[in-house]
Structure formats: C-alpha cells, structure tokens
Enzyme design. Sequence first.
Site, PDB file in Angstrom:
ATOM      1  N   LYS A 187       0.844  -1.205   0.000  1.00 20.07           N
ATOM      2  CA  LYS A 187       0.000   0.000   0.000  1.00 20.07           C
ATOM      3  C   LYS A 187       0.876   1.250   0.000  1.00 20.07           C
ATOM      4  CE  LYS A 187      -0.385  -0.324   5.041  1.00 20.07           C
ATOM      5  NZ  LYS A 187      -1.275  -0.711   6.157  1.00 20.07           N
ATOM      6  N   ARG A 202     -11.219  -0.390  14.820  1.00 22.84           N
ATOM      7  CA  ARG A 202     -11.144   0.393  13.593  1.00 22.84           C
ATOM      8  C   ARG A 202     -12.075  -0.279  12.593  1.00 22.84           C
ATOM      9  NH1 ARG A 202      -5.046   1.435  11.539  1.00 22.84           N
ATOM     10  NH2 ARG A 202      -5.523  -0.648  10.782  1.00 22.84           N
ATOM     11  N   TYR A 247      15.134  30.057  10.065  1.00 17.93           N
ATOM     12  CA  TYR A 247      13.858  30.662  10.479  1.00 17.93           C
ATOM     13  C   TYR A 247      13.686  30.620  11.980  1.00 17.93           C
ATOM     14  CZ  TYR A 247      12.162  30.730   5.656  1.00 17.93           C
ATOM     15  OH  TYR A 247      11.983  30.980   4.326  1.00 17.93           O
ATOM     16  N   MET A 256      11.677  24.687   3.924  1.00 15.93           N
ATOM     17  CA  MET A 256      10.968  23.988   2.857  1.00 15.93           C
ATOM     18  C   MET A 256      11.916  23.198   1.940  1.00 15.93           C
ATOM     19  SD  MET A 256       8.199  25.765   0.416  1.00 15.93           S
ATOM     20  CE  MET A 256       6.882  24.862  -0.330  1.00 15.93           C
TER      21      MET A 256
HETATM   22  C1  LIG Z   1      -0.493  -1.893   6.661  1.00 13.82           C
HETATM   23  C2  LIG Z   1      -1.093  -3.181   7.094  1.00 13.82           C
HETATM   24  C3  LIG Z   1      -0.276  -4.281   7.371  1.00 13.82           C
HETATM   25  C4  LIG Z   1       1.240  -4.202   7.407  1.00 13.82           C
HETATM   26  O1  LIG Z   1       1.641  -3.715   8.658  1.00 13.82           O
HETATM   27  P1  LIG Z   1       3.200  -3.530   9.017  1.00 13.82           P
HETATM   28  O2  LIG Z   1       3.193  -3.039  10.412  1.00 13.82           O
HETATM   29  O3  LIG Z   1       3.723  -2.518   8.066  1.00 13.82           O
HETATM   30  O4  LIG Z   1       3.825  -4.862   8.831  1.00 13.82           O
HETATM   31  C5  LIG Z   1      -0.885  -5.477   7.683  1.00 13.82           C
HETATM   32  N1  LIG Z   1      -2.241  -5.575   7.719  1.00 13.82           N
HETATM   33  C6  LIG Z   1      -3.046  -4.534   7.480  1.00 13.82           C
HETATM   34  C7  LIG Z   1      -4.521  -4.701   7.563  1.00 13.82           C
HETATM   35  C8  LIG Z   1      -2.510  -3.299   7.162  1.00 13.82           C
HETATM   36  O5  LIG Z   1      -3.317  -2.265   6.911  1.00 13.82           O
END
Ligand SMILES: *Cc1c(COP(=O)(O)O)cnc(C)c1O
Length: 359
Positions: free
Chosen positions: A35, A130, A255, A303
């Site tokens: 992802k 969640r 800054y 930046m």
């Molecule tokens: C992102 C995700 C993972 C991977 O988690 P890591 O901590 O990066 O290994 C596994 N399962 C779900 C549902 C996720 O959203």
Amino acid sequence: MTRPLSATIDIGAMRHNFSVVRQCVPNAKAWAVVKADAYGHGLANAVKAFSDADGLALIEIDKAIALRENGYNKPILLLEGFFKAEELPDLAAHDISFAVANDHQMAALENANLKTPVNVHLKMNSGMNRLGYQPHEYKKAYARLKAIPWVKSVAFMTHFANSETPNHPKVPVTEQLRRFNGATEGLTGIRNLSNSAAILLHPDIKTDWVRPGIMLYGGTPGGKSAEAFGLKPAMSFDSEIIQIQHIKKGESVGYGSLFTASENMTIGVVACGYADGYPRVAPEGTPIAVNGIKTRLVGRVSMDMLTVDLTGIPGAHIGSKVNLWGNDIPIEEVANAAGTVGYELMCAVNSRPTHLVKE
Ligand SMILES: *Cc1c(COP(=O)(O)O)cnc(C)c1O
C-alpha cells in the site's frame, strides 16, 4: 545541474527482507503489503523485489487493477475492501480479493449479482476498534457471506493493535487472539493474521497467511533497529552540502533563529527540506551523516533546505555527501528524534527528489 537530493531504492535489500519473513514463519503464505506506493518505495520496484511473495496486499483499488493489467497473476488483496458498490464488478473481473468489514459492504456484496465469483476476507474487530465485525457478530456475518452465490471462499482476518509491545496492558496480542479464536471456532476458512511486528515477535501465532509491510522495507515497528532483526534498509535518502557558513558564538541559524551557536562553529546547508518529505518537526540533534560521519541537525528545517553542525567534520565542503537516512543513519533514529515512526518518513518522501533504483 539537478538538485542533489535522491531516494535510492535497493531491490536486493527488499528481496532479502522478504526472505526474513520466510525464515520467521516458514509455514505461512505471505502477502507483501505494498500500500501507499509500497511505503514510498515504488509499486513497480516492489513487484520486482517481492516476486517470491504469495500475493500482494494494498488499499488502492486503481493500483490493484493496474497490477492485473500489467500481468501480475498471483492473489491480490484489498485490505480495506471496496468503498463503493460500483467497484465490485471490476474487482470480480480482475480476480481481486477484498476484505468485508461491515454491513454496508456486506449489503453491497449481497446485491451485486456478480458474474465471476470472489474471495472474501471477513474482517474481525478483535480489539483495534477500527475496521471489522465484533466477535459476537462474526458468525452471523460469516453465514451471510456463505449464502451469497458469488462468494467463492471466506477467509478470517484481523489486525493487531499492539503486536510490537509485549504484554500490552490494554489490548495484548493474546487477548485479540483469544477473541479471534473464540469467534471463528467451528468455522472453516484460512486465517490471515500477522503484521511485521507479529511476524518478528510472535512467529508462533497460528496463521495461514501473514501480512508483512514495514519489515520488507527495512523498517521496524516500535522504534527498534532493523539490524537487530537482520533486516536491511531499502531506502537511502541522500543529498549534498550546498553551502558552508562559519558563524560566531551567539549567532543563530535559519527561520525563527531557533538555534544559537554557543561557540564559533561551521554550519552546512543541505539540499533537503520538508517539501521533499523530511519532517519539519525534527528537532535540533536529529542524527544526520556527512561524509559517513554522524552529526546533528541544527535550526529549523525549512521547505527546501536544512542545516547541520559541521564542527568535527573538518573535511566537509560544498558537494560533501549527506545521508538523511538509510545507508548511514537508521530511519528509526530519525523517526524517534522527530517523534514519529519510520513508516511516516518513508511514505512522506515525494516525487521532488530524484528516484534511483539499485538492482
Ligand atoms: C499496513 C497493514 C499491514 C502491514 O503492517 P506492518 O506493520 O507494516 O507490517 C498489515 N495488515 C493490514 C490490515 C494493514 O493495513
């Protein structure tokens, strides 16, 4: 001349990190979690590096379909499932598996009248609060899925809230497993459980599939160093010194004049800022390497630039190599200093730096 800032992705390191998953859980199949553009490492790089994985898991539906169109033919799983009922025919046509986590998705699937059968991962909320069905709702949701003619298989999926923390006082892994086992008792289906922390710290969890993400990229959950787990950094974020300033005791930098020199010192200006993905909140003292020597960030990250202490690095000059994280500085050290996690830093590197690939 191109601005001297680059993110170099090491395919060999990613391949090695996937082999660590196999060592930890040799009997489980593994989704490589890709992802967020493979945690900032590039989806195409990930497809190449994780060719040994049993499948790919992600969130983005358009990317999942593109994987199929580009010839990826192993299982693909959408971790959050679909968002709109209209997406279902496309997912079925492309043989993309997906999570079902609530009645909204369930009803859409029941009414979808799909021509091609689909594989579903029924998500349980075993304590994360969640996504997913509560344990007491799970059997009924399972029965609803089983009654849908275009559902080919139902797998059991849940996600751990605290797999990186042994004996977590609120929601320990053992409690989530207890709820999961109770709710799936007597049902047949494959189990799809562990994330990276669970793979590394609880390799004995009984699961048919695992879902490693961060460990594949050489990061670790919970702020520990990747090296301790035999993982290699897959991203090196590198730049150069573009200006040197010799400042006197009492003078300040950048800054807000946030940093004031307590003695005469040499400051290096680095071509990298928050518009490249470096965290603006990184405080004075955040580790950074110049010519392979560890030094510290001083002053506010701006930046397009940040400033480092070159006192103690006498050879430094314009063009000296700077490592923000990766080759010389573990990403967790930067993340810890900035009050975040390696995940966020990796994902934040955007398209402004040059992207290079090391095969
Ligand atoms: C992102 C995700 C993972 C991977 O988690 P890591 O901590 O990066 O290994 C596994 N399962 C779900 C549902 C996720 O959203």
